[in-house]
Design an enzyme around this catalytic site. Structure first.
Site, mmCIF file in Angstrom:
data_model
loop_
_atom_site.group_PDB
_atom_site.id
_atom_site.type_symbol
_atom_site.label_atom_id
_atom_site.label_comp_id
_atom_site.label_asym_id
_atom_site.label_seq_id
_atom_site.Cartn_x
_atom_site.Cartn_y
_atom_site.Cartn_z
ATOM 1 N N THR A 39 0.828 -1.211 0.000
ATOM 2 C CA THR A 39 0.000 0.000 0.000
ATOM 3 C C THR A 39 0.868 1.269 0.000
ATOM 4 O OG1 THR A 39 -1.714 -1.239 1.133
ATOM 5 C CG2 THR A 39 -1.908 1.148 1.217
ATOM 6 N N HIS A 42 1.497 1.891 -3.477
ATOM 7 C CA HIS A 42 0.274 2.425 -4.106
ATOM 8 C C HIS A 42 0.142 3.916 -3.763
ATOM 9 C CE1 HIS A 42 -1.282 -1.420 -5.480
ATOM 10 N NE2 HIS A 42 -1.425 -1.921 -4.263
HETATM 11 P P1 NAP Z 1 3.173 -7.534 -2.313
HETATM 12 O O1 NAP Z 1 4.330 -7.771 -1.424
HETATM 13 O O2 NAP Z 1 3.316 -6.632 -3.491
HETATM 14 O O3 NAP Z 1 2.684 -8.977 -2.795
HETATM 15 C C1 NAP Z 1 1.929 -9.212 -3.931
HETATM 16 C C2 NAP Z 1 2.453 -10.479 -4.582
HETATM 17 O O4 NAP Z 1 1.632 -10.798 -5.689
HETATM 18 C C3 NAP Z 1 3.850 -10.286 -5.112
HETATM 19 O O5 NAP Z 1 4.763 -10.804 -4.190
HETATM 20 C C4 NAP Z 1 3.863 -11.051 -6.442
HETATM 21 O O6 NAP Z 1 4.707 -12.175 -6.259
HETATM 22 C C5 NAP Z 1 2.417 -11.536 -6.596
HETATM 23 N N1 NAP Z 1 1.949 -11.293 -7.953
HETATM 24 C C6 NAP Z 1 1.978 -10.136 -8.660
HETATM 25 N N2 NAP Z 1 1.469 -10.330 -9.878
HETATM 26 C C7 NAP Z 1 1.125 -11.642 -9.965
HETATM 27 C C8 NAP Z 1 0.574 -12.465 -10.968
HETATM 28 N N3 NAP Z 1 0.258 -11.957 -12.171
HETATM 29 N N4 NAP Z 1 0.347 -13.772 -10.691
HETATM 30 C C9 NAP Z 1 0.648 -14.265 -9.484
HETATM 31 N N5 NAP Z 1 1.179 -13.555 -8.469
HETATM 32 C C10 NAP Z 1 1.419 -12.247 -8.710
HETATM 33 O O7 NAP Z 1 1.983 -6.960 -1.472
HETATM 34 P P2 NAP Z 1 1.423 -7.357 -0.041
HETATM 35 O O8 NAP Z 1 1.976 -6.429 0.959
HETATM 36 O O9 NAP Z 1 1.495 -8.820 0.190
HETATM 37 O O10 NAP Z 1 -0.098 -6.935 -0.271
HETATM 38 C C11 NAP Z 1 -0.862 -7.633 -1.242
HETATM 39 C C12 NAP Z 1 -2.001 -6.742 -1.712
HETATM 40 O O11 NAP Z 1 -2.913 -6.583 -0.637
HETATM 41 C C13 NAP Z 1 -1.574 -5.344 -2.134
HETATM 42 O O12 NAP Z 1 -2.360 -4.938 -3.231
HETATM 43 C C14 NAP Z 1 -1.901 -4.507 -0.921
HETATM 44 O O13 NAP Z 1 -2.121 -3.156 -1.235
HETATM 45 C C15 NAP Z 1 -3.154 -5.197 -0.457
HETATM 46 N N6 NAP Z 1 -3.547 -4.986 0.936
HETATM 47 C C16 NAP Z 1 -4.857 -4.962 1.166
HETATM 48 C C17 NAP Z 1 -5.320 -4.808 2.439
HETATM 49 C C18 NAP Z 1 -6.805 -4.794 2.691
HETATM 50 O O14 NAP Z 1 -7.234 -4.327 3.722
HETATM 51 N N7 NAP Z 1 -7.572 -5.316 1.771
HETATM 52 C C19 NAP Z 1 -4.419 -4.655 3.502
HETATM 53 C C20 NAP Z 1 -3.065 -4.708 3.232
HETATM 54 C C21 NAP Z 1 -2.626 -4.882 1.932
HETATM 55 P P3 NAP Z 1 5.366 -12.933 -7.529
HETATM 56 O O15 NAP Z 1 6.375 -12.012 -8.078
HETATM 57 O O16 NAP Z 1 5.870 -14.192 -6.933
HETATM 58 O O17 NAP Z 1 4.260 -13.239 -8.488
#
Ligand code: NAP
Length: 329
Positions: A39, A42
Site C-alpha cells: 500500500t 500504491h
Molecule cells: P506484495 O508484497 O506486493 O505482494 C503481492 C504479490 O503478488 C507479489 O509478491 C507477487 O509475487 C504476486 N503477484 C503479482 N502479480 C502476480 C501475478 N500476475 N500472478 C501471481 N502472483 C502475482 O503486497 P502485499 O503487501 O502482500 O499486499 C498484497 C495486496 O494486498 C496489495 O495490493 C496490498 O495493497 C493489499 N492490501 C490490502 C489490504 C486490505 O485491507 N484489503 C491490507 C493490506 C494490503 P510474484 O512475483 O511471486 O508473483
C-alpha cells in the site's frame, strides 16, 4: 528527528522534522520497526488516497515514551492499529467501522511510523511483550487485515484454499488457512516465494493459472486474491469451484476495471467478496504475533534505515523480497 514523508504523488523524501507533539488522547512511541507495505507503493504512485506531506508507515510498533493521559506505562511495547474511526457516523454505529468516511489512518492521513517518533491515539495501542523481537511487531497490522479477509472467506476445515500472491498478505493467508485445517495451494510467480510458501505450510504451489488448474481441475472452495493486479482478480472465478467463494484482499488502483462474467458467477453460484482494513481484528493479530502462532520471521527479507526508506518505497520490490522493515535510529 528523521521522517520519511510523501510530499506529493511521486515525491517521497526522508527529511529532518520536529518531534511529534501529542494531541489530546495521544501517546508517543519511539518507533522500533515499521514495515514497507504494498500500500505504501500504491500511495507513492497515487493509486490510493493520502494526505500530502504525511509521514508514511502504518505497520509499526514502538516503545511508549509519553503515555499522555493513558494508563500505559512508559517503556511498554505497543503496536499501532492505524485506523481511527469516528465512532459516531452511520457505518460506525452499525459496527462497520472500516467503512467510516471520517477514518484517519496513521501513516496515511496523519503522521505514521517511518520516523524516529510517532504520536497516535492511545486507544489504538495494543500491548506486545518486551521479549518479542520488535521486528515481529511490524506484522500485526497486515495480519489484522488478512484476518478480516479470512473471517469473511470463512474457510472450513478440509476445504481447498487457493491463495494468489506470495507477498506478506498471501503468506499470512496461507498460514491462516492451514491453521483452519485446509488444503492450501499458493499461486505466485517467483520460485523463492513458492519455496517460502511451502515452508510456511502450503501443500501445493503454482506459478500460473494453468499450473493451478492442472492440480485442482475443479478449482478451490475459496480463492484468496492477495496480488492486487487485474490479471489475478480476473483469473479468480476461473480458479473457483462451483458454489465456492472469492475473497479479494489485493488493492487495485482507483478506476482500474477487471472483466468478469456475471453469467458464470451466477450459474455456478460463486460468491465474490472484498475485504477492507482491519475492523476489530488488531487485538487478535497482536495476540497471535505475541504467542508466535504465525511465523513472521521468514517474511523479513531485510532491515533498512529511514534514509533508505524513500528509495525502497519509490521502487518496485526486488525479485524475491517479501518485506523490508525500516528500523529507525
Ligand atoms: P506484495 O508484497 O506486493 O505482494 C503481492 C504479490 O503478488 C507479489 O509478491 C507477487 O509475487 C504476486 N503477484 C503479482 N502479480 C502476480 C501475478 N500476475 N500472478 C501471481 N502472483 C502475482 O503486497 P502485499 O503487501 O502482500 O499486499 C498484497 C495486496 O494486498 C496489495 O495490493 C496490498 O495493497 C493489499 N492490501 C490490502 C489490504 C486490505 O485491507 N484489503 C491490507 C493490506 C494490503 P510474484 O512475483 O511471486 O508473483
Amino acid at each position: 528527528m528523521l521522517a520519511t514523508r510523501l510530499f506529493k504523488v511521486g515525491d517521497i523524501r526522508t527529511v529532518e522534522v520536529a518531534e511529534p507533539v501529542p494531541g489530546p488522547g495521544d501517546i508517543v512511541v519511539k518507533v522500533e520497526a515499521a514495515g514497507i507495505c504494498g500500500t505504501d507503493r500504491h500511495l507513492f504512485k497515487g493509486e490510493f488516497p493520502s494526505v500530502a506531506g504525511t509521514t508514511l508507515g502504518h505497520e509499526f510498533c514502538g516503545i511508549v515514551v509519553d503515555a499522555g493521559a493513558s494508563e500505559l506505562a512508559v517503556g511498554t511495547r505497543v503496536t499501532c492499529d492505524p485506523n481511527t474511526w469516528c465512532g459516531a457516523c452511520y457505518q460506525c454505529q452499525r459496527g462497520r467501522v472500516n467503512l467510516c468516511t471520517n477514518n484517519i489512518a496513521t501513516g496515511i492521513g496523519r503522521d505514521g511510523g517511518f520516523a524516529e517518533y510517532c504520536a497516535f491515539p492511545a486507544h489504538k495501542a495494543h500491548v506486545l511483550p518486551l521479549d518479542l523481537d520488535p521486528l515481529f511487531g511490524a506484522f500485526c497490522e497486515p495480519l489484522a487485515c488478512t484476518l478480516h479477509g479470512m473471517d469473511i472467506g470463512a474457510a472450513k476445515s478440509g476445504e481447498r484454499v487457493l491463495v494468489i500472491g506470495g507477498g506478506v498478505i498471501g503468506l499470512l493467508a496461507v498460514q491462516l488457512a492451514k491453521l483452519a485445517g485446509c488444503e492450501v495451494m499458493l499461486l505466485t510467480r517467483s520460485a523463492s516465494k513458492q519455496q517460502l510458501g511451502r515452508a510456511l505450510g502450503a501443500d501445493l504451489v503454482a506459478a500460473t493459472e494453468p499450473e493451478a488448474l492442472e492440480q485442482w481441475p475443479e478449482g478451490a472452495d475459496l480463492v484468496v486474491e492477495c496480488a492486487g493486479v487485474s490479471a489475478t482478480v480476473a483469473m479468480s472465478p476461473r480458479l473457483t469451484r462451483s458454489g465456492g467463494r472469492i475473497m479479494v484482499l489485493g488493492v487495485l488502483a482507483d478506476g482500474v476495471k477487471v472483466s468478469i462474467e456475471p453469467f458464470d458467477l451466477l450459474f455456478r453460484e460463486i460468491q465474490m467478496h472484498f475485504s477492507f482494513l482491519n475492523p476489530f481484528t488488531h487485538a487478535r493479530a497482536s495476540r497471535m504475533i505475541a504467542e508466535g502462532v504465525i511465523d513472521v520471521s521468514a517474511l523479513i527479507t531485510r532491515r533498512i534505515s529511514l534514509q533508505e526508506a524513500s528509495d525502497v518505497i519509490a521502487n518496485a520490490a526486488p525479485e524475491g523480497e517479501v518485506r523490508a522493515i525500516v528500523v529507525p535510529g
